[in-house]
Motif scaffolding. Structure first.
Motif, short mmCIF file in Angstrom:
data_model
loop_
_atom_site.label_atom_id
_atom_site.label_comp_id
_atom_site.label_asym_id
_atom_site.label_seq_id
_atom_site.Cartn_x
_atom_site.Cartn_y
_atom_site.Cartn_z
N ALA A 179 0.86 -1.18 0.00
CA ALA A 179 0.00 0.00 0.00
C ALA A 179 0.90 1.23 0.00
O ALA A 179 1.83 1.33 0.81
CB ALA A 179 -0.90 0.00 1.23
N ILE A 180 0.62 2.15 -0.90
CA ILE A 180 1.42 3.37 -1.02
C ILE A 180 0.58 4.55 -0.50
O ILE A 180 -0.55 4.75 -0.93
CB ILE A 180 1.83 3.64 -2.49
N THR A 181 1.15 5.30 0.43
CA THR A 181 0.46 6.45 1.02
C THR A 181 0.57 7.66 0.07
O THR A 181 1.39 7.66 -0.85
CB THR A 181 1.06 6.79 2.40
N PRO A 182 -0.23 8.70 0.31
CA PRO A 182 -0.18 9.88 -0.58
C PRO A 182 1.20 10.51 -0.71
O PRO A 182 1.51 11.12 -1.74
CB PRO A 182 -1.17 10.85 0.08
N ASP A 183 2.05 10.36 0.30
CA ASP A 183 3.39 10.94 0.20
C ASP A 183 4.39 10.01 -0.48
O ASP A 183 5.57 10.29 -0.52
CB ASP A 183 3.89 11.38 1.58
N GLY A 184 3.90 8.88 -1.03
CA GLY A 184 4.76 7.96 -1.77
C GLY A 184 5.45 6.91 -0.94
O GLY A 184 6.24 6.13 -1.46
N LYS A 185 5.18 6.89 0.35
CA LYS A 185 5.81 5.89 1.22
C LYS A 185 4.92 4.67 1.36
O LYS A 185 3.73 4.70 1.07
CB LYS A 185 6.07 6.50 2.60
N VAL A 186 5.52 3.59 1.83
CA VAL A 186 4.78 2.36 2.09
C VAL A 186 4.02 2.51 3.40
O VAL A 186 4.54 3.06 4.37
CB VAL A 186 5.75 1.15 2.18
N GLY A 187 2.79 2.03 3.43
CA GLY A 187 1.99 2.09 4.65
C GLY A 187 1.04 0.90 4.72
O GLY A 187 0.97 0.09 3.81
N SER A 188 0.32 0.81 5.80
CA SER A 188 -0.66 -0.26 5.96
C SER A 188 -1.95 0.11 5.23
O SER A 188 -2.31 1.28 5.15
CB SER A 188 -0.98 -0.46 7.45
N PRO A 189 -2.66 -0.90 4.73
CA PRO A 189 -3.96 -0.60 4.13
C PRO A 189 -4.93 -0.10 5.20
O PRO A 189 -4.80 -0.45 6.37
CB PRO A 189 -4.41 -1.94 3.55
N CYS A 190 -5.90 0.70 4.78
CA CYS A 190 -6.86 1.25 5.74
C CYS A 190 -7.77 0.14 6.28
O CYS A 190 -7.78 -0.98 5.78
CB CYS A 190 -7.70 2.34 5.08
N GLY A 191 -8.52 0.46 7.29
CA GLY A 191 -9.41 -0.51 7.93
C GLY A 191 -10.44 -1.09 6.98
O GLY A 191 -10.72 -2.29 7.00
N ALA A 192 -11.02 -0.25 6.13
CA ALA A 192 -12.01 -0.74 5.17
C ALA A 192 -11.38 -1.72 4.18
O ALA A 192 -11.98 -2.74 3.84
CB ALA A 192 -12.64 0.44 4.43
N CYS A 193 -10.18 -1.43 3.74
CA CYS A 193 -9.48 -2.34 2.82
C CYS A 193 -9.11 -3.65 3.51
O CYS A 193 -9.22 -4.71 2.91
CB CYS A 193 -8.23 -1.66 2.27
#
Length: 72
Positions: free
Chosen positions: A14-28
């Motif tokens: 999952a890529i966050t708006p700033d281009g970094k890797v992050g966890s998927p959101c709760g809904a996902c």
């Protein structure tokens, strides 16, 4: 994926708006858990620099829908 008859994911980034890797959101997370009985085993990259991954079941412990797949 779904329109092509697929229901299994092995790995996810999952890529966050700033281009970094992050966890998927709760809904996902919830949506992915509902796809397949083995969805808890999806490997998610949470730290690019260290290559750290976690399983979806760790991010969504005690998922309410687990009994649904146990009945099959």
């Amino acid at each position: 994926m779904i329109t092509n008859g697929e229901s299994q994911i092995e790995k996810l980034v999952a890529i966050t708006p700033d281009g970094k890797v992050g966890s998927p959101c709760g809904a996902c997370r919830e949506y992915m858990m509902q796809l397949d009985k083995d969805s808890g085993e999806i490997e998610i990259l949470v730290d690019y620099e260290t290559r750290k991954t976690v399983r979806l079941k760790v991010l969504l412990p005690d998922w309410w829908g687990k009994p649904r797949f146990e009945e099959e």
